[in-house]
Design a protein around this motif. Structure first.
Motif, PDB file in Angstrom:
ATOM      1  N   ARG A  21       0.810  -1.222   0.000  1.00 23.28           N
ATOM      2  CA  ARG A  21       0.000   0.000   0.000  1.00 23.28           C
ATOM      3  C   ARG A  21       0.846   1.276   0.000  1.00 23.28           C
ATOM      4  NH1 ARG A  21      -5.560  -1.479   3.145  1.00 23.28           N
ATOM      5  NH2 ARG A  21      -5.516  -3.704   2.723  1.00 23.28           N
ATOM      6  N   ASP A  23       2.824   2.844  -2.196  1.00 16.43           N
ATOM      7  CA  ASP A  23       2.708   3.761  -3.332  1.00 16.43           C
ATOM      8  C   ASP A  23       1.404   4.549  -3.270  1.00 16.43           C
ATOM      9  OD1 ASP A  23       5.141   2.948  -4.278  1.00 16.43           O
ATOM     10  OD2 ASP A  23       4.342   1.629  -5.840  1.00 16.43           O
ATOM     11  N   GLU A  24       0.329   3.868  -2.927  1.00 18.17           N
ATOM     12  CA  GLU A  24      -0.959   4.555  -2.853  1.00 18.17           C
ATOM     13  C   GLU A  24      -0.983   5.552  -1.693  1.00 18.17           C
ATOM     14  OE1 GLU A  24      -4.418   2.127  -3.012  1.00 18.17           O
ATOM     15  OE2 GLU A  24      -3.850   1.175  -4.902  1.00 18.17           O
ATOM     16  N   THR A  27       0.748   8.647  -2.771  1.00 17.29           N
ATOM     17  CA  THR A  27      -0.139   9.411  -3.660  1.00 17.29           C
ATOM     18  C   THR A  27      -1.153  10.207  -2.849  1.00 17.29           C
ATOM     19  OG1 THR A  27       0.082   7.825  -5.465  1.00 17.29           O
ATOM     20  CG2 THR A  27      -1.876   9.213  -5.485  1.00 17.29           C
ATOM     21  N   LEU A 199      -8.325   4.409  -5.999  1.00 15.73           N
ATOM     22  CA  LEU A 199      -7.145   3.569  -6.089  1.00 15.73           C
ATOM     23  C   LEU A 199      -7.546   2.136  -5.764  1.00 15.73           C
ATOM     24  CD1 LEU A 199      -4.739   5.987  -4.180  1.00 15.73           C
ATOM     25  CD2 LEU A 199      -5.060   5.794  -6.664  1.00 15.73           C
ATOM     26  N   GLU A 200      -6.596   1.245  -5.717  1.00 19.46           N
ATOM     27  CA  GLU A 200      -6.941  -0.150  -5.439  1.00 19.46           C
ATOM     28  C   GLU A 200      -7.371  -0.341  -3.988  1.00 19.46           C
ATOM     29  OE1 GLU A 200      -5.131  -4.709  -5.748  1.00 19.46           O
ATOM     30  OE2 GLU A 200      -3.841  -2.980  -6.163  1.00 19.46           O
ATOM     31  N   TYR A 201      -6.628   0.247  -3.056  1.00 18.81           N
ATOM     32  CA  TYR A 201      -6.888   0.017  -1.635  1.00 18.81           C
ATOM     33  C   TYR A 201      -7.627   1.178  -0.963  1.00 18.81           C
ATOM     34  CZ  TYR A 201      -3.497  -3.741  -2.193  1.00 18.81           C
ATOM     35  OH  TYR A 201      -2.839  -4.879  -2.606  1.00 18.81           O
ATOM     36  N   TYR A 202      -7.642   2.343  -1.597  1.00 26.64           N
ATOM     37  CA  TYR A 202      -8.216   3.539  -0.972  1.00 26.64           C
ATOM     38  C   TYR A 202      -8.979   4.361  -1.999  1.00 26.64           C
ATOM     39  CZ  TYR A 202      -4.447   2.455   2.343  1.00 26.64           C
ATOM     40  OH  TYR A 202      -3.593   1.815   3.214  1.00 26.64           O
ATOM     41  N   TRP A 203      -9.792   5.276  -1.500  1.00 27.08           N
ATOM     42  CA  TRP A 203     -10.359   6.318  -2.347  1.00 27.08           C
ATOM     43  C   TRP A 203     -10.272   7.654  -1.613  1.00 27.08           C
ATOM     44  CZ3 TRP A 203     -14.478   8.765  -0.028  1.00 27.08           C
ATOM     45  CH2 TRP A 203     -15.276   8.036   0.868  1.00 27.08           C
TER      46      TRP A 203
END
Length: 210
Positions: A21, A23-24, A27, A199-203
């Motif tokens: 997680r 990288d996200e 971001t 994102l994949e794991y978060y918004w």
């Protein structure tokens, strides 16, 4: 829920150490700093202060609030700049702002607001903070085989998970995972300039309350 997070306080930031997680999270940190630049920010449910630190990097001021003294103590231990950051022990459902803010930040709280109460929650923010306030929210996306399984869904469509603490105590926690279309349908009539970063794991969602 308050009891669960109070008991989880000491280990809460382990969720931000998961390698897949990083990288996200980077971001999101950059985006939060961009959005909060120059704002006087009210942070509700600040938890351990992980996001308080990101907000403080660019905001004019931050008042970070939480219902749990355990969380506030951990947030204060980060030694954030006293001329920018202050803390207050407050219930998110009963807060009384004593000064004006230009932005409000909610980290991982929207998922705990019942679907039937979400419009009322935004209306309360407007009542207490004023219209045109910038609202920024971050929360989890549901990832199959990674996220804690959904245990049940109630009549309102709210979903629940079972969470187990290191000492074995088990809690049932409301945790909703809205889609982009669901967020837009719920919030578009009562906000403007609504933008969603998925994102994949978060918004991350940003908007201004009408």
């Amino acid at each position: 829920m308050a009891a669960y997070y109070a008991k989880r306080a000491a280990t809460y930031e382990e969720i931000y150490q998961r390698p897949e997680r990083q990288d996200e999270l980077l971001t999101l940190q950059v985006r939060v700093q961009e959005l909060m630049e120059g704002h006087d920010v009210l942070e509700l449910a600040c938890g351990t202060g992980f996001w308080t630190e990101q907000i403080a990097a660019s905001a004019n001021s931050v008042l970070a609030t939480d219902i749990n003294p355990e969380m506030i103590a951990l947030a204060k231990s980060k030694n954030l700049p006293a001329d920018t950051v202050s803390f207050a022990l407050q219930d998110i459902n009963d807060f009384q702002p004593e000064r004006q803010f230009t932005a409000c930040f909610l980290g991982f709280w929207w998922s705990h607001v019942g679907r039937q109460d979400q419009v009322k929650f935004i209306a309360k923010l407007r009542e207490k903070l004023g219209k045109d306030i910038l609202l920024v929210m971050i929360d989890n996306s549901y990832v199959e085989e990674v996220s804690t399984p959904i245990a049940r869904t109630d009549a309102e469509g709210n979903t629940y998970q079972f969470r187990t603490l290191p000492n074995g105590e088990r809690y049932e926690i409301m945790k909703n995972f809205p889609t982009d279309s669901g967020l837009r349908k719920k919030l578009s009539p009562i906000t403007r300039e609504l933008r969603i970063l998925r994102l994949e794991y978060y918004w991350l969602l940003s908007c201004r309350i009408k």
